[in-house]
Scaffold this active site. Structure first.
Site, PDB file in Angstrom:
ATOM      1  N   GLY A 149     -13.330   6.656   1.103  1.00  0.00           N
ATOM      2  CA  GLY A 149     -13.450   5.969  -0.176  1.00  0.00           C
ATOM      3  C   GLY A 149     -13.445   4.399  -0.177  1.00  0.00           C
ATOM      4  CE  LYS A 201       1.033   3.494   5.718  1.00  0.00           C
ATOM      5  NZ  LYS A 201       1.581   4.657   5.201  1.00  0.00           N
ATOM      6  N   GLY A 242     -11.160  11.772   5.080  1.00  0.00           N
ATOM      7  CA  GLY A 242     -10.328  12.565   6.173  1.00  0.00           C
ATOM      8  C   GLY A 242     -11.126  13.611   6.759  1.00  0.00           C
ATOM      9  NE  ARG A 273     -14.836  11.527  -3.809  1.00  0.00           N
ATOM     10  CZ  ARG A 273     -13.630  11.106  -3.489  1.00  0.00           C
ATOM     11  NH1 ARG A 273     -12.800  11.199  -4.609  1.00  0.00           N
ATOM     12  NH2 ARG A 273     -13.145  10.837  -2.296  1.00  0.00           N
TER      13      ARG A 273
HETATM   14  P1  AMP Z   1      -6.221   3.299   4.343  1.00  0.00           P
HETATM   15  O1  AMP Z   1      -5.906   3.910   3.025  1.00  0.00           O
HETATM   16  O2  AMP Z   1      -5.194   3.322   5.497  1.00  0.00           O
HETATM   17  O3  AMP Z   1      -7.510   3.599   4.773  1.00  0.00           O
HETATM   18  O4  AMP Z   1      -6.244   1.769   3.914  1.00  0.00           O
HETATM   19  C1  AMP Z   1      -6.912   0.992   2.783  1.00  0.00           C
HETATM   20  C2  AMP Z   1      -6.173   0.077   2.135  1.00  0.00           C
HETATM   21  O5  AMP Z   1      -5.750  -0.985   3.090  1.00  0.00           O
HETATM   22  C3  AMP Z   1      -6.985  -0.645   1.139  1.00  0.00           C
HETATM   23  O6  AMP Z   1      -6.207  -0.545   0.018  1.00  0.00           O
HETATM   24  C4  AMP Z   1      -6.607  -2.360   1.609  1.00  0.00           C
HETATM   25  O7  AMP Z   1      -6.492  -3.085   0.353  1.00  0.00           O
HETATM   26  C5  AMP Z   1      -5.490  -2.022   2.359  1.00  0.00           C
HETATM   27  N1  AMP Z   1      -5.541  -3.034   3.533  1.00  0.00           N
HETATM   28  C6  AMP Z   1      -6.560  -3.590   4.311  1.00  0.00           C
HETATM   29  N2  AMP Z   1      -6.209  -4.844   4.957  1.00  0.00           N
HETATM   30  C7  AMP Z   1      -4.823  -5.159   4.739  1.00  0.00           C
HETATM   31  C8  AMP Z   1      -3.982  -5.896   5.071  1.00  0.00           C
HETATM   32  N3  AMP Z   1      -4.181  -7.135   6.079  1.00  0.00           N
HETATM   33  N4  AMP Z   1      -2.924  -5.996   4.425  1.00  0.00           N
HETATM   34  C9  AMP Z   1      -2.453  -5.156   3.611  1.00  0.00           C
HETATM   35  N5  AMP Z   1      -3.389  -4.083   3.185  1.00  0.00           N
HETATM   36  C10 AMP Z   1      -4.266  -4.058   3.818  1.00  0.00           C
END
Ligand code: AMP
Length: 416
Positions: A373, A217, A396, A34
């Site tokens: 990120g 999520k 975002g 950044r």
């Molecule tokens: P987000 O903040 O929603 O973009 O998610 C990113 C995070 O999702 C990362 O830190 C990953 O470690 C986590 N992630 C990806 N796949 C999985 C999984 N199968 N179980 C738990 N966490 C996950």
């Protein structure tokens, strides 16, 4: 006004950047992407003979001073990269004298803007259900204007080069623009590049278009998923959301991450994809672990039949092949969010398969845009940053821009 048209000689420019860089426990920068991203804008101003007041947020101090989130920790790194000894203003709202004393070629970095609640404009220390909340909100909006006015008073012109926060209507990203006329506010080079990259994906889509949405999520990505459904040919949904989809379809997911209140939404997405003729690619197998740790025991199992006590942490080999197949023939590619817990070295294969397929498609002429990120961290971890078309500094903001939303940070300058 564009930054190239503006001559900064003898002028003071206040520049909003996104220096929200990750720090280790000793306050050392672990990824300086950044900071590097903002250098062209800062150097242009200095080379013209202007002086610069840099402002940024770091983390989420929520209106309170927090030494762990002090931008004083990055002064040396910014000085080194700019080749100018950067001065530091320990209180961003009381930097008038330091700003006034700046001579051409000098740089002043303001302390974390979010040490003031006024930056975000949300009332501090009062809950939404408190009867006094609405009044506090009104008072805060007025205080936010005053705060923005103070920041504006430091400079002759305003440059916004913080794409990562362009989707926020904060004092330094949008409100401040009201205190400069159209000839004295502009987007920085990084911002211009980001807007162009989004435009490439939005208005110049070459098909097939494959979007890959991962992360933990469904709920945080639903807006973009629904929006993309009208544009893409292939939609890969991966990462933690895999298991919400598997459970929604009657699968057994063991201890895998799952949003139980989003099962209907998952079924709705599946139905919509079908109705719109979108090839929805969901994980069919996964790397399951017996605990959430890099050195956990693992086994490959169907994503909809995970044994009790085990959790899916990465895409399995069959799924990785399906990902690659949907990516490799694509002409436009958007990737946001990892396919597994990539922070653990033993669960990076899914994300690596995606990165490799994107690199291959890009070499064959596709335009690939990576944002957020975690996906950027993946690409860097795999040393593949130069094998994709564009890496966005926005998470975002990128998703909102691609949803077609007007970003307040851009609207405030362009007057849209
Ligand atoms: P987000 O903040 O929603 O973009 O998610 C990113 C995070 O999702 C990362 O830190 C990953 O470690 C986590 N992630 C990806 N796949 C999985 C999984 N199968 N179980 C738990 N966490 C996950």
């Amino acid at each position: 006004m564009t930054i190239d048209q503006f001559n900064f000689a003898g002028k003071k420019a206040i520049v909003r950047v996104d220096f929200n860089v990750p720090l280790d426990e000793n306050g050392k920068i672990t990824d300086d992407t950044r900071i590097r991203g903002a250098l062209p804008t800062l150097k242009k101003i200095l080379n013209d003979g202007g002086s610069v007041i840099i402002m940024s947020h770091m983390g989420k101090p929520k209106g309170k001073v927090n030494p762990k989130l002090s931008l004083s920790q990055i002064v040396d790194a910014v000085s080194e990269k700019l080749g100018v000894k950067v001065q530091f203003a320990p209180d961003c709202a009381k930097a008038g004298a330091a700003a006034a004393a700046l001579k051409p070629g000098e740089v002043l970095l303001l302390e974390n803007l979010r040490f003031y609640g006024e930056e975000e404009g949300k009332p501090v220390g009062i809950e939404k259900d408190d009867p006094a909340y609405e009044d506090a909100k009104k008072a805060m909006k007025a205080a936010q204007k005053e705060f923005a006015k103070t920041l504006a008073s430091y400079a002759d012109c305003y440059v916004n080069d913080a794409f990562g926060t362009a989707h926020r209507k904060h004092a330094s990203t949008a409100v401040i623009a009201d205190y400069f006329d159209a000839d004295h506010k502009m987007l920085g080079y990084l911002m211009e590049k980001e807007v162009q990259a989004v435009d490439n994906v939005l208005s110049n889509i070459k098909h097939p278009f494959t979007a890959i949405m991962g992360g933990s999520k469904v709920s945080t990505k639903i807006g973009i998923i629904e929006n993309l459904m009208d544009k893409v040919d292939n939609l890969i949904l991966c990462g933690g959301m895999t298991y919400t989809f598997a459970k929604a379809q009657g699968g057994h997911i063991g201890n895998s991450i799952c949003e139980d209140d989003k099962l209907d939404l998952a079924l709705d997405i599946i139905a919509k994809a079908k109705a719109k003729g979108v090839n929805l690619v969901l994980g069919t197998d996964c790397v399951a672990a017996d605990r959430f740790a890099n050195d956990a025991n693992t086994q490959i199992v169907p994503a909809n039949n995970i044994p009790d006590g085990w959790e899916g942490l990465d895409a399995g080999p069959e799924t990785r092949k399906a990902f690659a197949a949907a990516i490799e023939g694509a002409k436009t590619i958007l990737w946001n969010g990892p396919a597994g817990v990539f922070e653990f070295d033993n669960f990076t294969d899914g994300s690596r398969a995606i990165a490799e397929a994107i690199a291959k498609a890009t070499a064959a002429g596709a335009f690939s845009l990576i944002g957020g990120g975690d996906s950027v961290a993946c690409i860097n971890k795999f040393g593949m940053a130069d094998k994709v078309s564009y890496i966005s500094t926005g998470g975002g903001a990128l998703l909102e821009a691609i949803e077609g939303k007007v970003l307040p940070g851009i609207a405030a300058i362009k007057g849209e």
